[in-house]
Design a protein around this motif. Structure first.
Motif, short mmCIF file in Angstrom:
data_model
loop_
_atom_site.label_atom_id
_atom_site.label_comp_id
_atom_site.label_asym_id
_atom_site.label_seq_id
_atom_site.Cartn_x
_atom_site.Cartn_y
_atom_site.Cartn_z
N TYR A 274 74.83 22.31 -11.02
CA TYR A 274 75.02 23.75 -10.78
C TYR A 274 74.09 24.54 -11.68
CZ TYR A 274 79.20 21.72 -8.81
OH TYR A 274 80.07 20.95 -8.07
N GLY B 79 70.16 22.42 -14.11
CA GLY B 79 71.51 22.53 -13.57
C GLY B 79 72.48 21.69 -14.38
N GLU C 231 70.01 30.97 -8.12
CA GLU C 231 69.36 29.72 -8.53
C GLU C 231 67.95 29.93 -9.07
OE1 GLU C 231 69.64 27.06 -5.23
OE2 GLU C 231 71.82 26.99 -5.29
N GLY D 132 74.45 29.06 -12.87
CA GLY D 132 75.26 28.05 -12.21
C GLY D 132 76.35 28.63 -11.33
#
Length: 992
Positions: free
Chosen positions: A554, A560, A656, A693
């Motif tokens: 994430y 991530g 993202e 995230g």
């Protein structure tokens, strides 16, 4: 040698012709009107979950009469014995363009001046809204494409015009090549289709962005509601069609997982449950997909491995792309496991074989075969509300079914026939006998061991004599075997030629032509038939391992996290605390964070259960706030109109964007995501907490007030847009003033209409009215003093204040007037001379405005500068003698004041949000690093964690590259490495 093979070839060709003449090929079962056809002894999948092992299927007049294990077959019925074979319902594609050619864009015309008005008379004000399109007029049945789809198992497609934001209705079409459209078209209004892509039939500029498309859809729904109540003075053919299509299934090609979430929210706003066409990345945010309560239509376009054999070329491939290659085949399984209803589509698949291969791949990743069959049959029928017609072989349904050699998802299974509306389409001879097995051939008293393998359609033979393998070739067609092999005498190249009709695969005989030219007979006895499992080894050896899939993170790419960070109680001990309050800078001080807030500030604090961080020699500050940012967005400008107050940056937040993580590493916790400067009145802002995230919605700053972007200067009058951009008003600076006056006056008139109750809800006017009523604040892109003066006067005329002038590089010239007006200045520390209107910029700008009582902030307007705003603040100490403490407020407390969130963030004060940064050094030093960055007590960046994440990136890249190299070594197709260029958004970034 060559002569021998030539003779052999001639022999085979001549004998094949004789065999075909003597044994005429069966053309298949032909149905006539009212004739009943009975298919017996088959494994019948009436539905994916109702399977008859040895059943009978009766059809008549294109419909299913009955399917069962104890079916009474009428004497007049034509009987087809399907012993050993399977029957499945034909597949349905709910998202197709079959038979409908979308218009192509005329590339040359798009280089001309932009078009701002609609071309279609009597229709909606925007040409890209086309619910009136009925593709039946443009539909042409494509026999070639139909045959390709039939071979892939499809019997029905739901097709539509792939053009426009609202695309009109769909057609449900049976792929019956032996009928006309009056029979094939099952429903000429099967669904309404939508997307975010403009129509190629119009040059109308608006919308130029994703957020513009979203705003247009919202306004369209409001307009349709107003129109339905009889308020319009003229007929609008587009809105008429939209209302007519209101009760149809609404299928929305959202494009990706982010858009799916936002699209569903738009639907919820207007009481519409869309069916969402995804892109195969749903697995990355599966809980959000579940929360939409939507059905999904999923393409099966799994990416190929990259050719990473060259390490230098491979280094440009992003981890995110490599992980998607590895994880994408798990998408259907994860949707199924989550209980999300989904259908497959051939959309984006290059061929039927690729499509089926990808389903098989999804099954190897754990997708249940029953779920796979549902996604091809019952689910698309349910999505289209056509369960009474297609999708199963229940009584009364269309006689659409495929006849296969076995399990439809087995790689070796053959589709023999596809029946659509009771019409037969033959692709392979289903009566072909299966010769595979081990035999003893007796030829003129000599025995040979023959192993026949391969597929029933393409056999391979291994001929052995006394442990010697002989060269051989086999052909089997129309029940005639032709086999030749070399003699055991290796000193010569001579052949034995065998030919035989095969009625029974266990024993048959025929003619043999020996190497010496003499003719005799032979016989063959089967010793062992092909095993039911295809000859594979039993037990553990036959079990295929599920491909290894890397864990989802994430976000699901570089940096991530395996799990989302959680809020903690933290005690910082012995820090130098920059409070930004009257207490100033406190030495050797503790700060306790509890439940996401600053609980206590003092010395020698203790807190049971709190995580203790030794901050000795380090500096603790409030998180940096960037008042003017363009990171974390899919789009920046809606350039289609001179006012786009209806668009909302919250619609296009990209959670993202790796710049979020980079900003956290630079101590930034909050940003204002601003619309660009393409027009005088831009779009609404989104104030974000950089919760790396988390989802886009989770990043929105809780309780933040509404803001909007205005702009002045070169950009809005299009003086730097090119020679064709000369038609949109305004084209001069005095025209810019008139734009503001016109829209504010319109908003006042709109308010009067609204109070009367007789008005059309207008998102743009509602937003501008919020500005006049001081419910929304203005951040204005500005440079020269004349325009700064102008806008303050226009605002005062309408009774409100400009909140912030951003950039404002000539602010030092009008600082006294700014203070009197009550407007803040958010500027650069030392940018100048990058275009004409900043020629008078000076590095003392911030200090001079500050000296006159203006609330001053330093902003970035740049994804790179935002990572070092701490150093940008330091420049104001040098240029103008601002104290360190005040300079630090330029990137913390002051932008918080400008954004009206200083009651929550911007300083270290008991009760405020724990948005904090622990620095390894003086926070404005070039040597300082953010050791820990937290938002509401949750650590989103940590130096130690960062080091581990970097190791994880290298390990995952290495593992994935090894997997990709194995793919290449297996002979699989690969892609050349390609670098994905990151788009760095600025004020003037425009997407067309």
């Amino acid at each position: 040698m060559k002569n021998s093979y030539l003779l052999l070839l001639l022999f085979f060709c001549s004998f094949s012709v004789i065999a075909q003449d003597y044994f005429p090929k069966n053309d298949g079962v032909k149905t006539e009107s009212h004739i009943i056809t009975a298919f017996t002894n088959a494994k019948i999948y009436v539905t994916p979950t109702q399977v008859i092992e040895n059943g009978t299927l009766l059809i008549q007049d294109g419909k299913v009469l009955q399917a069962g294990s104890n079916v009474s077959i009428p004497k007049s019925a034509t009987v087809v014995d399907l012993a050993g074979k399977s029957i499945y319902p034909s597949f349905i594609d709910p998202f197709s363009d079959f038979g409908i050619q979308a218009p192509k864009r005329n590339a040359g015309s798009w280089r001309s001046a932009p078009q701002y008005d609609a071309e279609r008379k009597g229709y909606y004000w925007n040409d890209h809204i086309r619910p009136d399109v009925n593709p039946i007029a443009d539909f042409t049945f494509d026999n070639k494409k139909a045959t390709d789809l039939l071979k892939a198992g499809f019997g029905t497609v739901n097709t539509h015009m792939h053009d426009g934001i609202v695309r009109g209705n769909g057609l449900l079409v049976a792929l019956n090549t032996k009928a006309d459209n009056s029979i094939r078209v099952l429903d000429n209004r099967s669904a309404q289709y939508l997307s975010y892509k403009k129509s190629n039939t119009s040059k109308q500029a608006y919308p130029t962005s994703l957020m513009g498309s979203m705003a247009l859809l919202r306004q369209m729904y409001h307009d349709a509601d107003w129109y339905a109540k009889g308020n319009a003075k003229r007929t609008d053919l587009a809105l008429e069609a939209l209302l007519k299509n209101k009760n149809l299934v609404q299928i929305f090609h959202s494009g990706n997982k982010h858009n799916s979430i936002k699209t569903d929210a738009i639907g919820d706003e207007f009481g519409i449950q869309y069916v969402l066409v995804g892109d195969g990345t749903e697995y990355e945010n599966i809980n959000a997909m579940k929360a939409t309560n939507a059905s999904f239509i999923i393409p099966l376009d799994f990416p190929k491995a990259y050719d990473v054999s060259n390490p230098y070329a491979a280094s440009v491939v992003e981890l995110e792309a490599m992980k998607h290659w590895n994880q994408a085949p798990s998408n259907p399984k994860m949707l199924a496991d989550k209980g999300i209803q989904f259908s497959f589509t051939m959309h984006d698949s290059k061929s039927g074989s690729e499509f089926m291969s990808n389903i098989q791949k999804a099954i190897s990743y754990g997708l249940d075969k029953t779920k796979a069959l549902e996604a091809l049959t019952t689910v698309p029928a349910k999505i289209l509300q056509q369960e009474d017609k297609v999708g199963t072989l229940q009584n009364g349904r269309q006689a659409n079914f495929i006849i296969t050699s076995g399990d439809i998802f087995d790689k070796k299974t053959v589709i023999y026939e596809n029946w659509v509306q009771g019409n037969q389409h033959v692709f392979k001879d289903k009566s072909q006998k299966d010769l595979r097995g081990k035999y003893t051939f007796n030829v003129a008293g000599t025995q040979y061991d023959v192993d026949i393998a391969g597929t029933p359609e393409k056999l391979k033979a291994t001929v052995m004599k006394d442990s010697t393998t002989l060269g051989s070739k086999i052909s089997f067609s129309d029940d005639w075997l032709q086999l030749h092999f070399t003699t055991p005498d290796t000193t010569k190249t001579e052949f034995v030629r065998l030919t035989a009709p095969v009625q029974n695969v266990t024993y048959f005989s025929g003619r043999a032509l020996l190497a010496n030219g003499s003719e005799t007979t032979f016989n063959a006895t089967q010793k062992e038939a092909k095993k039911a499992d295809g000859g594979k080894k039993s037990g553990k050896d036959s079990e295929k391992e599920t491909p290894k899939m890397l864990p989802i993170s994430y976000p699901n790419g570089a940096y991530g996290m395996a799990s989302l960070p959680q809020q903690e109680d933290v005690l910082f001990k012995n820090a130098t605390v920059w409070t930004n309050e009257k207490e100033g800078i406190l030495k050797n001080t503790d700060v306790l964070v509890k439940d996401g807030k600053i609980a206590r500030i003092g010395q020698n604090l203790n807190a049971r259960g709190a995580k203790v961080i030794d901050a000795t020699g380090k500096h603790l500050t409030a998180g940096i706030i960037d008042e003017h940012s363009h990171i974390a967005a899919f789009a920046i400008n809606e350039a289609g109109h001179n006012s786009t107050a209806e668009v909302n940056m919250a619609d296009v937040v990209n959670p993202e964007d790796v710049d979020i993580y980079r900003n956290l590493a630079g101590g930034v916790t909050t940003i204002q995501l601003l619309h660009g400067s393409a027009n005088p009145i831009g779009g609404r802002s989104a104030i974000l907490s950089l919760r790396w995230g988390r989802s886009a919605d989770e990043m929105l700053f809780k309780g933040a007030p509404g803001f909007i972007k205005f702009a002045l200067g070169e950009n809005v009058k299009q003086s730097n847009w090119g020679d064709t951009e000369t038609t949109r008003f305004p084209q001069t600076r005095m025209g810019v003033e008139q734009v503001f006056t016109d829209y504010f006056q319109r908003a006042k008139e709109y308010e009067a209409q609204k109070k009367s109750g007789n008005y059309r809800y207008d998102i743009e006017m509602e937003t501008i009215l919020e500005i006049i009523n001081k419910e929304r604040f203005v951040s204005c892109h500005s440079y020269v003093q004349s325009e700064i003066n102008m806008l303050m006067k226009v605002a005062e005329k309408y009774g409100f204040n400009i909140n912030t002038f951003t950039h404002i590089l000539e602010g030092y010239k009008v600082a006294d007037k700014m203070e009197k007006h009550g407007v803040g200045g958010s500027t650069f520390s030392d940018w100048w001379a990058y275009k004409y209107e900043v020629n008078d910029a000076i590095p003392y700008n911030a200090a001079i405005m500050h000296s006159q009582g203006v609330v001053v902030a330093i902003n970035s307007d740049d994804g790179e500068m935002s990572r070092r705003l701490n150093q940008e603040a330091a420049k104001t100490v040098k240029y103008g003698g601002v104290s360190e403490e005040e300079a630090w407020k330029f990137v913390t407390l002051n932008p918080a004041k400008l954004l009206h969130i200083d009651d929550k963030v911007g300083s270290i004060k008991t009760g405020k949000q724990a948005d904090l940064v622990l620095w390894t050094n003086h926070p404005m030093s070039i040597y300082a690093k953010a050791q820990t960055t937290m938002i509401e007590g949750t650590v989103y960046f940590d130096l130690e964690r960062d080091a581990q994440l970097r190791k994880n990136i290298q390990n995952q890249r290495s593992e994935l590259m090894n997997m990709m190299l194995l793919e290449k070594n297996k002979g699989m197709k690969t892609l050349a490495p390609k670098k994905k260029e990151k788009v760095h958004h600025h004020c003037d970034t425009v997407e067309f």
